[in-house]
Design a protein around this motif. Structure first.
Motif, short mmCIF file in Angstrom:
data_model
loop_
_atom_site.label_atom_id
_atom_site.label_comp_id
_atom_site.label_asym_id
_atom_site.label_seq_id
_atom_site.Cartn_x
_atom_site.Cartn_y
_atom_site.Cartn_z
N LEU A 26 0.79 -1.23 0.00
CA LEU A 26 0.00 0.00 0.00
C LEU A 26 0.82 1.28 0.00
O LEU A 26 0.26 2.36 -0.23
N THR A 27 2.11 1.20 0.24
CA THR A 27 2.91 2.43 0.29
C THR A 27 4.11 2.44 -0.65
O THR A 27 4.59 3.51 -1.01
N ALA A 28 4.59 1.27 -1.06
CA ALA A 28 5.78 1.21 -1.91
C ALA A 28 5.45 1.53 -3.36
O ALA A 28 4.30 1.51 -3.78
N VAL A 29 6.49 1.86 -4.13
CA VAL A 29 6.36 1.99 -5.58
C VAL A 29 6.45 0.60 -6.18
O VAL A 29 7.37 -0.17 -5.85
N PRO A 30 5.54 0.21 -7.05
CA PRO A 30 5.55 -1.14 -7.60
C PRO A 30 6.84 -1.47 -8.36
O PRO A 30 7.42 -0.61 -9.03
N ALA A 48 -8.24 6.10 -12.29
CA ALA A 48 -9.31 6.68 -11.48
C ALA A 48 -10.25 7.55 -12.32
O ALA A 48 -11.48 7.50 -12.14
N ALA A 49 -9.69 8.33 -13.24
CA ALA A 49 -10.51 9.19 -14.08
C ALA A 49 -11.45 8.35 -14.95
O ALA A 49 -12.63 8.68 -15.12
N GLY A 50 -10.94 7.26 -15.51
CA GLY A 50 -11.76 6.41 -16.35
C GLY A 50 -12.85 5.68 -15.58
O GLY A 50 -13.96 5.49 -16.08
N LEU A 51 -12.54 5.27 -14.36
CA LEU A 51 -13.51 4.53 -13.55
C LEU A 51 -14.39 5.44 -12.71
O LEU A 51 -15.36 4.98 -12.11
N GLN A 52 -14.03 6.73 -12.65
CA GLN A 52 -14.78 7.72 -11.86
C GLN A 52 -14.73 7.38 -10.37
O GLN A 52 -15.75 7.34 -9.67
N VAL A 53 -13.51 7.13 -9.89
CA VAL A 53 -13.26 6.85 -8.47
C VAL A 53 -12.06 7.68 -8.03
O VAL A 53 -11.42 8.37 -8.84
N SER A 54 -11.71 7.60 -6.74
CA SER A 54 -10.55 8.31 -6.23
C SER A 54 -9.27 7.52 -6.49
O SER A 54 -9.25 6.30 -6.28
N PRO A 55 -8.19 8.18 -6.91
CA PRO A 55 -6.93 7.46 -7.11
C PRO A 55 -6.34 6.94 -5.81
O PRO A 55 -5.52 6.03 -5.82
N ASP A 56 -6.79 7.49 -4.67
CA ASP A 56 -6.27 7.04 -3.38
C ASP A 56 -6.66 5.60 -3.07
O ASP A 56 -6.05 4.97 -2.20
N ASP A 91 -13.81 1.18 -3.74
CA ASP A 91 -14.83 2.20 -3.88
C ASP A 91 -16.17 1.63 -3.42
O ASP A 91 -16.78 0.82 -4.12
N ALA A 92 -16.61 2.06 -2.25
CA ALA A 92 -17.84 1.51 -1.66
C ALA A 92 -19.07 1.87 -2.48
O ALA A 92 -19.99 1.06 -2.62
N LEU A 186 -10.87 -0.48 1.77
CA LEU A 186 -9.47 -0.84 1.90
C LEU A 186 -9.29 -1.94 2.93
O LEU A 186 -8.40 -2.78 2.80
N GLU A 187 -10.12 -1.96 3.95
CA GLU A 187 -10.03 -3.01 4.97
C GLU A 187 -10.26 -4.38 4.36
O GLU A 187 -9.61 -5.36 4.75
N HIS A 188 -11.15 -4.49 3.38
CA HIS A 188 -11.36 -5.77 2.70
C HIS A 188 -10.08 -6.20 1.96
O HIS A 188 -9.74 -7.38 1.93
N VAL A 189 -9.40 -5.25 1.34
CA VAL A 189 -8.12 -5.54 0.66
C VAL A 189 -7.10 -6.05 1.66
O VAL A 189 -6.42 -7.06 1.43
N ILE A 190 -6.98 -5.34 2.78
CA ILE A 190 -5.98 -5.72 3.79
C ILE A 190 -6.25 -7.12 4.33
O ILE A 190 -5.34 -7.94 4.44
N MET A 191 -7.51 -7.42 4.64
CA MET A 191 -7.84 -8.74 5.18
C MET A 191 -7.51 -9.84 4.18
O MET A 191 -6.94 -10.88 4.54
#
Length: 202
Positions: A26-30, A48-56, A91-92, A186-191
């Motif tokens: 979640l923090t490193a550069v790939p 994010a622009a294409g999917l209309q979500v936040s890049p975060d 994106d909930a 993000l919690e679902h990703v982490i789990m």
């Protein structure tokens, strides 16, 4: 910078799986972007622009992130010329739009009404959503006989497919297969990823 395999092995014995997910995924550069954080940021913004979500809420995961596979079945296979790129999108709002429309479509079938391959598709929907993720571009399978009432699902799936096809032209990713999962939070990703790391040999 992506973590080295030696540092990762050391982390398995000194850090919790959740700490490793935060540090490594979640923090490193790939790995696939080398040390170029600005290119990675541009990729996230374009997607994010294409999917209309936040890049975060967008992250590259798997071997494209670390340089080696984190799947318990293939760890630590190296990221190579033929390796694909896995992306997670959190994106909930989008997840809930899909979930509620699938529920509206599926409620009449709770006690029967879907059979064969169509039933297999619906069972997979239910299982994936339970774990907090879906593949929007894979929901509308050929096995679905009844598509009425799934307009939003189809629209999101089409936008998802077209956007990922577009970002595949981003220079470090060109020629690679890129696929994405939509997670509710993000919690679902982490789990999910912490569980995979927990099962790796230390």
């Amino acid at each position: 910078m992506a973590i080295s395999i030696d540092d990762f092995r050391a982390a398995l014995t000194s850090q919790s799986p959740r700490e490793i997910v935060d540090r490594v995924l979640l923090t490193a550069v790939p790995h696939v972007f080398g040390e170029n954080r600005s290119d990675y940021t541009a990729f996230r913004k374009q997607l994010a622009a294409g999917l209309q979500v936040s890049p975060d809420g967008i992250f590259i995961v798997g071997s494209a992130m670390t340089g080696f596979c984190l799947s318990p079945d293939n760890y630590p296979r190296r990221f190579g010329d033929e390796s694909d790129v896995d992306v997670v999108v959190c994106d909930a709002e989008m997840f809930d739009r899909i979930w509620f429309q699938l529920l509206q479509w599926d409620h009449p079938n709770r006690y029967g009404g879907v059979y064969g391959l169509e039933r297999d598709t619906v069972v997979k929907w239910r299982k994936d959503i339970y774990w907090g993720w879906v593949r929007p571009d894979k929901l509308m399978t050929p096995s679905l006989n009844r598509r009425r009432g799934l307009k939003s699902v189809q629209e999101i799936g089409s936008r998802w497919f077209e956007t990922f096809k577009l970002v595949a032209n981003h220079p470090p990713l060109f020629g690679r297969e890129i696929s994405g999962r939509l997670y509710r939070t993000l919690e679902h990703v982490i789990m999910y990823h912490a569980d995979g790391i927990r099962r790796l040999p230390s």
